[in-house]
Design a protein around this motif. Structure first.
Motif, PDB file in Angstrom:
ATOM      1  N   SER A  70       0.957  -1.306   0.052  1.00 50.75           N
ATOM      2  CA  SER A  70       0.095   0.038   0.087  1.00 50.75           C
ATOM      3  C   SER A  70       0.777   1.417  -0.010  1.00 50.75           C
ATOM      4  CB  SER A  70      -1.052   0.048   1.213  1.00 50.75           C
ATOM      5  OG  SER A  70      -0.234   0.030   2.517  1.00 50.75           O
ATOM      6  N   GLY A  71       0.202   2.545  -0.462  1.00 51.25           N
ATOM      7  CA  GLY A  71       0.906   3.733  -0.113  1.00 51.25           C
ATOM      8  C   GLY A  71       1.144   4.132   0.777  1.00 51.25           C
ATOM      9  N   GLY A  72       1.162   5.533   1.147  1.00 50.69           N
ATOM     10  CA  GLY A  72       1.288   6.259   2.419  1.00 50.69           C
ATOM     11  C   GLY A  72       2.689   6.327   2.961  1.00 50.69           C
ATOM     12  N   GLY A  73       2.957   6.786   4.004  1.00 53.85           N
ATOM     13  CA  GLY A  73       4.134   7.003   4.570  1.00 53.85           C
ATOM     14  C   GLY A  73       5.035   5.796   5.435  1.00 53.85           C
ATOM     15  N   ALA A  74       5.933   6.028   5.754  1.00 57.97           N
ATOM     16  CA  ALA A  74       6.789   5.245   6.605  1.00 57.97           C
ATOM     17  C   ALA A  74       6.282   4.932   7.870  1.00 57.97           C
ATOM     18  CB  ALA A  74       8.438   5.481   6.437  1.00 57.97           C
ATOM     19  N   MET A  75       6.223   3.995   8.370  1.00 55.41           N
ATOM     20  CA  MET A  75       5.669   3.643   9.932  1.00 55.41           C
ATOM     21  C   MET A  75       6.812   2.952  10.781  1.00 55.41           C
ATOM     22  SD  MET A  75       1.925   2.839   9.190  1.00 55.41           S
ATOM     23  CE  MET A  75       0.740   3.813   8.276  1.00 55.41           C
ATOM     24  N   TYR A  76       7.035   3.609  11.879  1.00 58.09           N
ATOM     25  CA  TYR A  76       7.876   2.762  12.860  1.00 58.09           C
ATOM     26  C   TYR A  76       7.071   1.978  13.856  1.00 58.09           C
ATOM     27  CZ  TYR A  76      10.661   1.513  16.816  1.00 58.09           C
ATOM     28  OH  TYR A  76      11.362   0.889  17.884  1.00 58.09           O
ATOM     29  N   GLN A  77       7.273   0.792  14.129  1.00 56.56           N
ATOM     30  CA  GLN A  77       6.678  -0.156  15.226  1.00 56.56           C
ATOM     31  C   GLN A  77       7.537  -0.787  15.961  1.00 56.56           C
ATOM     32  OE1 GLN A  77       3.987  -2.653  13.088  1.00 56.56           O
ATOM     33  NE2 GLN A  77       3.345  -1.281  11.468  1.00 56.56           N
ATOM     34  N   ASP A  78       7.051  -1.259  17.264  1.00 58.92           N
ATOM     35  CA  ASP A  78       7.704  -2.093  17.951  1.00 58.92           C
ATOM     36  C   ASP A  78       6.741  -3.120  18.835  1.00 58.92           C
ATOM     37  OD1 ASP A  78       6.970  -0.515  20.140  1.00 58.92           O
ATOM     38  OD2 ASP A  78       8.885   0.646  20.378  1.00 58.92           O
ATOM     39  N   LEU A  79       7.123  -3.576  19.958  1.00 57.82           N
ATOM     40  CA  LEU A  79       6.198  -4.349  20.563  1.00 57.82           C
ATOM     41  C   LEU A  79       5.029  -3.751  21.500  1.00 57.82           C
ATOM     42  CD1 LEU A  79       8.563  -7.347  21.829  1.00 57.82           C
ATOM     43  CD2 LEU A  79       6.890  -7.491  19.899  1.00 57.82           C
ATOM     44  N   GLY A  80       5.303  -2.483  21.533  1.00 56.78           N
ATOM     45  CA  GLY A  80       4.366  -1.426  22.086  1.00 56.78           C
ATOM     46  C   GLY A  80       3.141  -1.153  21.086  1.00 56.78           C
ATOM     47  N   ASN A  81       3.306  -1.574  19.879  1.00 60.44           N
ATOM     48  CA  ASN A  81       2.448  -1.145  18.842  1.00 60.44           C
ATOM     49  C   ASN A  81       1.508  -2.370  18.321  1.00 60.44           C
ATOM     50  OD1 ASN A  81       1.646   0.758  16.649  1.00 60.44           O
ATOM     51  ND2 ASN A  81       1.922  -1.085  15.719  1.00 60.44           N
ATOM     52  N   MET A  82       0.004  -2.364  18.200  1.00 53.56           N
ATOM     53  CA  MET A  82      -0.612  -3.245  17.629  1.00 53.56           C
ATOM     54  C   MET A  82      -1.168  -2.855  16.204  1.00 53.56           C
ATOM     55  SD  MET A  82      -4.195  -4.812  18.724  1.00 53.56           S
ATOM     56  CE  MET A  82      -5.033  -3.732  17.354  1.00 53.56           C
ATOM     57  N   CYS A  83      -0.966  -3.885  15.380  1.00 54.95           N
ATOM     58  CA  CYS A  83      -1.646  -3.551  14.013  1.00 54.95           C
ATOM     59  C   CYS A  83      -2.828  -4.253  13.692  1.00 54.95           C
ATOM     60  CB  CYS A  83      -0.626  -4.132  12.728  1.00 54.95           C
ATOM     61  SG  CYS A  83       1.037  -3.047  12.730  1.00 54.95           S
ATOM     62  N   PHE A  84      -3.559  -3.896  12.967  1.00 53.41           N
ATOM     63  CA  PHE A  84      -4.954  -4.171  12.574  1.00 53.41           C
ATOM     64  C   PHE A  84      -5.145  -4.058  11.018  1.00 53.41           C
ATOM     65  CE2 PHE A  84      -5.700   0.312  13.601  1.00 53.41           C
ATOM     66  CZ  PHE A  84      -6.602   0.289  12.449  1.00 53.41           C
ATOM     67  N   ASP A 286       4.331   9.891  -0.374  1.00 49.29           N
ATOM     68  CA  ASP A 286       3.299   8.976   0.653  1.00 49.29           C
ATOM     69  C   ASP A 286       1.937   9.080   0.054  1.00 49.29           C
ATOM     70  OD1 ASP A 286       2.917  11.633   1.084  1.00 49.29           O
ATOM     71  OD2 ASP A 286       3.408  11.642   3.125  1.00 49.29           O
ATOM     72  N   PHE A 287       1.750   9.352  -1.275  1.00 50.00           N
ATOM     73  CA  PHE A 287       0.337   9.426  -1.746  1.00 50.00           C
ATOM     74  C   PHE A 287      -0.123   7.754  -1.830  1.00 50.00           C
ATOM     75  CE2 PHE A 287       3.558   9.309  -5.266  1.00 50.00           C
ATOM     76  CZ  PHE A 287       3.209   8.155  -5.857  1.00 50.00           C
ATOM     77  N   PHE A 288      -1.590   7.774  -2.152  1.00 55.04           N
ATOM     78  CA  PHE A 288      -2.322   6.433  -2.163  1.00 55.04           C
ATOM     79  C   PHE A 288      -2.762   6.361  -3.504  1.00 55.04           C
ATOM     80  CE2 PHE A 288      -2.812   7.453   2.201  1.00 55.04           C
ATOM     81  CZ  PHE A 288      -2.341   6.349   2.891  1.00 55.04           C
ATOM     82  N   GLY A 289      -3.097   5.157  -4.193  1.00 49.47           N
ATOM     83  CA  GLY A 289      -3.283   5.198  -5.505  1.00 49.47           C
ATOM     84  C   GLY A 289      -3.873   3.624  -5.648  1.00 49.47           C
ATOM     85  N   LYS A 290      -4.948   3.434  -6.473  1.00 51.37           N
ATOM     86  CA  LYS A 290      -5.162   2.037  -6.769  1.00 51.37           C
ATOM     87  C   LYS A 290      -4.297   1.431  -7.869  1.00 51.37           C
ATOM     88  CE  LYS A 290     -10.304   2.431  -6.387  1.00 51.37           C
ATOM     89  NZ  LYS A 290     -11.645   2.080  -7.090  1.00 51.37           N
ATOM     90  N   LYS A 291      -3.623   1.999  -8.504  1.00 47.64           N
ATOM     91  CA  LYS A 291      -2.740   1.561  -9.628  1.00 47.64           C
ATOM     92  C   LYS A 291      -1.299   1.732  -9.411  1.00 47.64           C
ATOM     93  CE  LYS A 291      -4.544   0.024 -13.333  1.00 47.64           C
ATOM     94  NZ  LYS A 291      -4.772  -1.366 -13.471  1.00 47.64           N
ATOM     95  N   ASP A 292      -0.418   0.975 -10.037  1.00 45.36           N
ATOM     96  CA  ASP A 292       0.881   1.097  -9.802  1.00 45.36           C
ATOM     97  C   ASP A 292       1.506   2.539 -10.608  1.00 45.36           C
ATOM     98  OD1 ASP A 292       3.920   0.873  -9.825  1.00 45.36           O
ATOM     99  OD2 ASP A 292       3.494  -1.136  -9.549  1.00 45.36           O
ATOM    100  N   VAL A 293       2.417   3.239  -9.832  1.00 43.73           N
ATOM    101  CA  VAL A 293       2.565   4.419 -10.368  1.00 43.73           C
ATOM    102  C   VAL A 293       3.727   4.410 -11.642  1.00 43.73           C
ATOM    103  CG1 VAL A 293       4.607   5.061  -8.844  1.00 43.73           C
ATOM    104  CG2 VAL A 293       3.467   7.031  -9.737  1.00 43.73           C
ATOM    105  N   SER A 294       4.272   3.186 -11.544  1.00 47.53           N
ATOM    106  CA  SER A 294       5.047   2.837 -12.768  1.00 47.53           C
ATOM    107  C   SER A 294       4.330   3.238 -14.107  1.00 47.53           C
ATOM    108  CB  SER A 294       5.727   1.573 -12.680  1.00 47.53           C
ATOM    109  OG  SER A 294       4.502   0.315 -12.845  1.00 47.53           O
ATOM    110  N   ASP A 295       2.853   2.939 -14.008  1.00 46.75           N
ATOM    111  CA  ASP A 295       2.256   3.243 -15.536  1.00 46.75           C
ATOM    112  C   ASP A 295       2.252   4.662 -15.731  1.00 46.75           C
ATOM    113  OD1 ASP A 295       1.565   0.594 -15.204  1.00 46.75           O
ATOM    114  OD2 ASP A 295      -0.414   1.044 -14.444  1.00 46.75           O
ATOM    115  N   VAL A 296       2.697   5.647 -14.827  1.00 45.59           N
ATOM    116  CA  VAL A 296       3.016   6.954 -15.073  1.00 45.59           C
ATOM    117  C   VAL A 296       4.351   7.319 -15.415  1.00 45.59           C
ATOM    118  CG1 VAL A 296       2.593   9.231 -14.019  1.00 45.59           C
ATOM    119  CG2 VAL A 296       0.935   7.475 -13.141  1.00 45.59           C
ATOM    120  N   GLU A 297       5.259   6.542 -14.819  1.00 42.60           N
ATOM    121  CA  GLU A 297       6.684   7.083 -15.390  1.00 42.60           C
ATOM    122  C   GLU A 297       6.828   6.485 -16.684  1.00 42.60           C
ATOM    123  OE1 GLU A 297       7.739   6.162 -10.413  1.00 42.60           O
ATOM    124  OE2 GLU A 297       8.109   4.322 -12.376  1.00 42.60           O
TER     125      GLU A 297
END
Length: 339
Positions: A70-84, A286-297
Motif C-alpha cells: 500500500s501507499g502512504g508514509g513510513a511507519m515505525y513499530q515495536d512490541l508496544g504497537n498493535m497492527c490491525f 506517500d500518496f495513495f492510489g489504486k494503480k501502480d505509479v510505474s504506469d505513469v513513469e
C-alpha cells in the motif's frame, strides 16, 4: 466476520500473511487480522526507502526494514504497537475512505475510555491533536485491504531516531518534531486498561469489536493457519518482503527533482534527462492510489523535457487512479512546469 491473530512478531511474515489471505480465497471477506511486531519500519509502496530511514540507527538497533504493497508514509513499530487489518470486498469500499473502515476500532477505543479519539486528515486516528494510528489502503482484484497501526506503548524516542521525516511534512502539520506529533493511546484509556501489555490490549479490542464478554466467546470466529497456508506465506515472504530489490530498489541518478506536498500526499518526481529528453523518471511519495505509479513513469521516457510534451503524455493517463485526492491539473503542473 472471522479474524486471525498472528503468532509471529516479524513484520515480513505478517505482511506476507495479509497478502496471502487477501488473494487465496481461504477466508471470505470481510475479515480482520491482528499482529504485533518487534522493532521495524514499513515504508510505503512509492517511497524511496533510503531517504525515509536513519540507516545507521536502524542497523545498530536491529530494526527490520521492509516495504508494503500500500501507499502512504513510513511507519515505525515495536512490541508496544498493535497492527490491525480489514480485508473487505472492493465493491463495498470507496478507495481512500479510511473513516468508515476503522470505525469499529474507534468505537472500541471509545468504550475503553479514549472518547476523544477521532479519524482526521487523510488516514490518521488522533487524540487531542496527536496521532496514534496511521492507516494505508490497497486494492487488487475484487478485494481491498486497509491496515493500520495502534500505538499503545511505543518507544516514541525510537520513532524520532529511526525515521527521517521530511521537513515539509512536519511543517504542514504545524508541529516542531516527530515526537510532539505522536502519542500512545494507553494514558487516555480507563485505568483498568492502562495496566495491560500490548497483547492483552489486543484481546480487549477483539472482545469489544465482536461484542462478547470473554475471549473464549470470540475465538469461535478465529481462523488458524494450516501447513499449506504457512508454506505459501513463506514463499511470498522470501519473494517480496525479504527481497532487497523490493525493499530498497535502486534510486536512479537524476538531473531534475520536482517535489510538492499536496493535501492528498507528497509527490517527489526525479527526472534523468539527456540532451533535453527524459531518459527515465521515478516518482516517490506517500500518496495513495489504486494503480501502480510505474504506469505513469513509463510514458514519460523518451519525451522531451518541455511543458507541452509532458502535458501531452500525461493527458492520456487517468491520474486519479494513481494519486488519490490530488487534482489532476496540479499533478501535471508539478511535473510539466519547469521552475
Amino acid at each position: 466476520m472471522q479474524y486471525l491473530v498472528m503468532q509471529t512478531d516479524d513484520i515480513r511474515t505478517n505482511l506476507a500473511t495479509e497478502q496471502y489471505l487477501m488473494n487465496s480465497g481461504k477466508l471470505e471477506a470481510p475479515f480482520m487480522l491482528f499482529y504485533i511486531e518487534k522493532p521495524c519500519i514499513i515504508v510505503g509502496r512509492n517511497q524511496n526507502t533510503m531517504e525515509e530511514i536513519n540507516q545507521k540507527y536502524c542497523e545498530d538497533n536491529k530494526i527490520t526494514i521492509t516495504r508494503r504493497l500500500s501507499g502512504g508514509g513510513a511507519m515505525y513499530q515495536d512490541l508496544g504497537n498493535m497492527c490491525f487489518s480489514f480485508v473487505v470486498p472492493a465493491k463495498d469500499q470507496k478507495f481512500g475512505d479510511f473513516k468508515t473502515l476503522v470505525q469499529p476500532i474507534v468505537k472500541a477505543l471509545h468504550e475503553m475510555g479514549a472518547t476523544k479519539a477521532e479519524v482526521t486528515g487523510r488516514n490518521d486516528i488522533v487524540i487531542e491533536g496527536k496521532k496514534f494510528s496511521g492507516n494505508a489502503m490497497y486494492t487488487k482484484g475484487d478485494k481491498t485491504f486497509s491496515h493500520g497501526t495502534l500505538m499503545f506503548d511505543v518507544d516514541t524516542s525510537a520513532v524520532e531516531n529511526a525515521l527521517r521525516v521530511p521537513k515539509d511534512k512536519i511543517e504542514s502539520k504545524g508541529v516542531k518534531s516527530v515526537r510532539s506529533h505522536v502519542t500512545n493511546i494507553k494514558p487516555y484509556l480507563d485505568k483498568q486498561y492502562q495496566a495491560l501489555d500490548t497483547f492483552a490490549f489486543r484481546d480487549e479490542l477483539i472482545k469489544k469489536i465482536w461484542q462478547v464478554d470473554s475471549l473464549e466467546q470470540a475465538q469461535k470466529f478465529e481462523y488458524h493457519l494450516d501447513e499449506t497456508d504457512k508454506a505459501e506465506i513463506a514463499k511470498i515472504e522470501q519473494e517480496l518482503y525479504k527481497n532487497w530489490d523490493w525493499v530498497y530498489g535502486r534510486s536512479p541518478e537524476f538531473t531534475v527533482q520536482r517535489r510538492h506536498r499536496f493535501t492528498g500526499g507528497t509527490i517527489d518526481a526525479r527526472f534523468l534527462i539527456d540532451s533535453g529528453v527524459i531518459t527515465s523518471v521515478k516518482i516517490y511519495g506517500d500518496f495513495f492510489g489504486k494503480k501502480d505509479v510505474s504506469d505513469v513513469e513509463a510514458p514519460l521516457a523518451g519525451v522531451k523535457y518541455a511543458p507541452a510534451e509532458i502535458r501531452q503524455a500525461m493527458a492520456k493517463i487517468d491520474l486519479t487512479r494513481y494519486f488519490a485526492g490530488i487534482p489532476t491539473e496540479e499533478i501535471i503542473e508539478l511535473l510539466a512546469v519547469q521552475k
